[in-house]
Design an enzyme around this catalytic site. Structure first.
Site, mmCIF file in Angstrom:
data_model
loop_
_atom_site.group_PDB
_atom_site.id
_atom_site.type_symbol
_atom_site.label_atom_id
_atom_site.label_comp_id
_atom_site.label_asym_id
_atom_site.label_seq_id
_atom_site.Cartn_x
_atom_site.Cartn_y
_atom_site.Cartn_z
ATOM 1 N N GLY A 194 0.839 -1.195 0.000
ATOM 2 C CA GLY A 194 0.000 0.000 0.000
ATOM 3 C C GLY A 194 0.871 1.241 0.000
ATOM 4 O O GLY A 194 0.529 2.257 0.611
ATOM 5 N N LYS A 218 -18.374 10.662 12.826
ATOM 6 C CA LYS A 218 -17.830 11.543 11.808
ATOM 7 C C LYS A 218 -18.744 12.749 11.629
ATOM 8 O O LYS A 218 -19.914 12.717 12.014
ATOM 9 C CB LYS A 218 -17.666 10.787 10.484
ATOM 10 C CG LYS A 218 -16.540 9.758 10.525
ATOM 11 C CD LYS A 218 -16.234 9.220 9.145
ATOM 12 C CE LYS A 218 -14.986 8.346 9.172
ATOM 13 N NZ LYS A 218 -13.758 9.115 9.403
ATOM 14 N N HIS A 263 -9.842 1.328 18.648
ATOM 15 C CA HIS A 263 -9.415 2.509 19.409
ATOM 16 C C HIS A 263 -10.125 2.628 20.752
ATOM 17 O O HIS A 263 -9.492 2.762 21.804
ATOM 18 C CB HIS A 263 -9.696 3.788 18.613
ATOM 19 C CG HIS A 263 -8.982 3.880 17.299
ATOM 20 N ND1 HIS A 263 -7.806 3.224 17.039
ATOM 21 C CD2 HIS A 263 -9.266 4.578 16.172
ATOM 22 C CE1 HIS A 263 -7.405 3.510 15.811
ATOM 23 N NE2 HIS A 263 -8.271 4.325 15.268
#
Length: 509
Positions: A19, A355, A265
């Protein structure tokens, strides 16, 4: 301001990046490697190899990485002299992750680098790719001899009388899509590598404030005696982002907020906050204590999810590129977690992430119990007293604050609150290393403390799986609450706390 001196690795190695031209590499990994090079923190001779279809040649990859650095480094960080050294370390191998020939070419290139640069067969492979291609990459790497089980390398080195070369693999989150796929990935990985060679990265654990949780708790005698159900009323952990999915709708449709943030997280930060004191600061001792917390999480069954969780989606999500028409993917989640053990029984841990919220903010706040009784005459005085709140802010600024009660000057017996603040950047004349800098160095050194172990990953998925099924159940799809972009989140999330007489810490402060 100088960077904080890290514990530097001794062995040069070739870092192989899959990547290599993707978004994560450009924004985070390549700048971290540049800073580590600039600071002299990597052993002499260390090299960077990128496997990429788009770069093609060494010069092509160098051009792409230079553009990434010019875009994403802070003002004044790019230095031509450092770039000259950095660029000389960059090597490209053309190909895709499913191209067997590319892995053979990679193996040949790495052997050449070993001979010319003295990397000694040491490999740090970084998979900045979706976990769905992890099995393909790992099989090809093992078939091509780029990585191998540590015990095999050690035996071979002993036969040759040489120091064994090390092979480590960093894997980006989310590790799997659910518990079953995570277990399958773990079993596959452990059929080819040892657990100590696998570094499941969670960049939040590289944040200075997150690491400081252990020192803050166990290094200060005034806090650890209060760190329990007798003194703490509830805990809030927030990961709020001000941006939407920013054109990555196809990725988010496959991931959603639970896989993207909650399973890794949020639960990792919860485990650090709630763990018991370890016997030592050795990596396995700390990870044992974190796993105990995750094992003690009270399950939320699918039928309970409606009362203990709130999925949300911001208005405008359907307009993002790659989002499916009528999608019910959650871009926001609020959850109530309980830890069924002696220390935390009855203390709710409120988790939220979303978000397109009002403010970018990651923080953990410990809300202490109210004083049990008014010493100050009138009941209204006691009612006006706000409880103590200890807040660990992780981003955008790294700081710690404590809210305490105090008398308001010259107003009779009026009680108010003041904040005692500690800011890392103001208190220490060093720049805290970026999370990726710290974690790449730790993996290079072979220190797994800040990486998730197999049991932690599977225990996190065990808790999240029923919630995922509830969020993705078509019959419950209409329960996804909408919220305006730039807001505090859905109103239903406020109601979730109000049932217990609590309120979210405002994002606007």
């Amino acid at each position: 301001m100088n960077p904080a001196p890290p514990l530097e690795p001794r062995s040069p190695a070739a870092l192989v990046l899959f990547g290599a031209t993707g978004d994560l590499a450009r924004r985070k990994i390549v700048p971290a490697l540049f800073r580590l090079t600039a600071g002299g923190h990597l052993p002499a001779g260390s090299q960077f190899v990128g496997l990429s279809r788009s770069a093609g040649s060494d010069d092509g990859l160098r051009g792409l990485w230079r553009a990434a650095l010019e875009e994403h480094l802070r003002a004044g960080e790019f230095d031509e002299a450092v770039w000259k050294d950095f660029a000389a370390r960059i090597h490209a191998v053309p190909g895709s992750v499913d191209d067997e020939q590319a892995y053979r070419a990679l193996s040949v290139r790495l052997e050449s680098i070993d001979r010319r640069c003295g990397t000694g067969g040491n490999r740090l492979v970084y998979l900045a790719t979706p976990s769905s291609v992890f099995p393909t990459i790992l099989r090809h790497l093992c078939d091509a001899g780029v990585v191998r089980r540590a015990s095999e390398a050690t035996e071979e080195a002993h036969r040759d009388g040489a120091e064994p070369a090390w092979k480590r693999v960093i894997v980006e989150k989310p590790f799997g899509r659910d518990r079953a796929s995570a277990r399958e990935l773990n079993e596959l990985a452990l059929s080819m590598l040892d657990e100590r060679q696998i570094y499941r990265i969670d960049h939040y654990l590289g944040k200075e404030t997150v690491q400081n949780i252990l020192v803050f708790r166990f290094g200060n005698a005034i806090f650890e005696p209060l760190w329990n159900r007798n003194h703490i009323d509830h805990v809030q952990i927030t990961v709020a982002e001000s941006l939407g999915v920013e054109g990555r709708g196809d990725f988010y449709e496959e991931t959603g907020v639970l896989r993207d943030i909650v399973q890794n997280h949020l639960l990792q930060m919860l485990a650090l906050c709630a763990m018991e004191p370890p016997a030592s600061m050795r990596s396995d001792e700390i990870r044992n204590m974190k796993a105990q917390v995750l094992a003690s999480l009270r399950p939320i069954a699918e039928f309970e999810a409606e009362n203990l969780t709130v999925p949300g989606q911001y208005v405008g999500y359907h307009d993002e590129r790659g989002v499916k028409p009528g999608s019910k993917t959650a871009t926001y989640a609020a959850l109530v977690a309980h830890i069924d053990n002696w220390r935390w029984q009855g203390v709710p841990f409120y988790l939220r992430s979303g978000k397109a919220l009002k403010r970018r903010s990651t923080e953990i706040s410990f809300h202490f119990r109210r004083v049990p009784y008014s010493l100050f005459g009138e009941d209204r005085v006691c009612q006006m007293m706000e409880p103590n709140v200890l807040t660990l802010r992780i981003q955008p600024e790294e700081s710690i604050s404590l809210r305490i009660a105090t008398k308001v000057p010259d107003q009779g017996l009026e009680v108010g609150s003041v904040q005692m603040d500690f800011d890392y950047s103001e208190s220490f004349d060093v720049r805290a290393p970026d999370a990726y800098e710290r974690l790449i160095l730790d993996a290079w050194r072979g220190d797994p403390t800040l990486f998730a172990r197999r049991d932690e990953v599977e225990l996190s998925w065990r808790w999240c799986d029923p919630i995922l099924r509830a969020f993705e159940d078509p019959e419950r799809a209409n329960h996804v609450a909408s919220y305006a972009a730039g807001s505090e989140g859905p109103a239903e999330a406020e109601d979730l706390l109000l049932r217990n007489g609590h309120r979210w810490v405002p994002l606007s402060r």
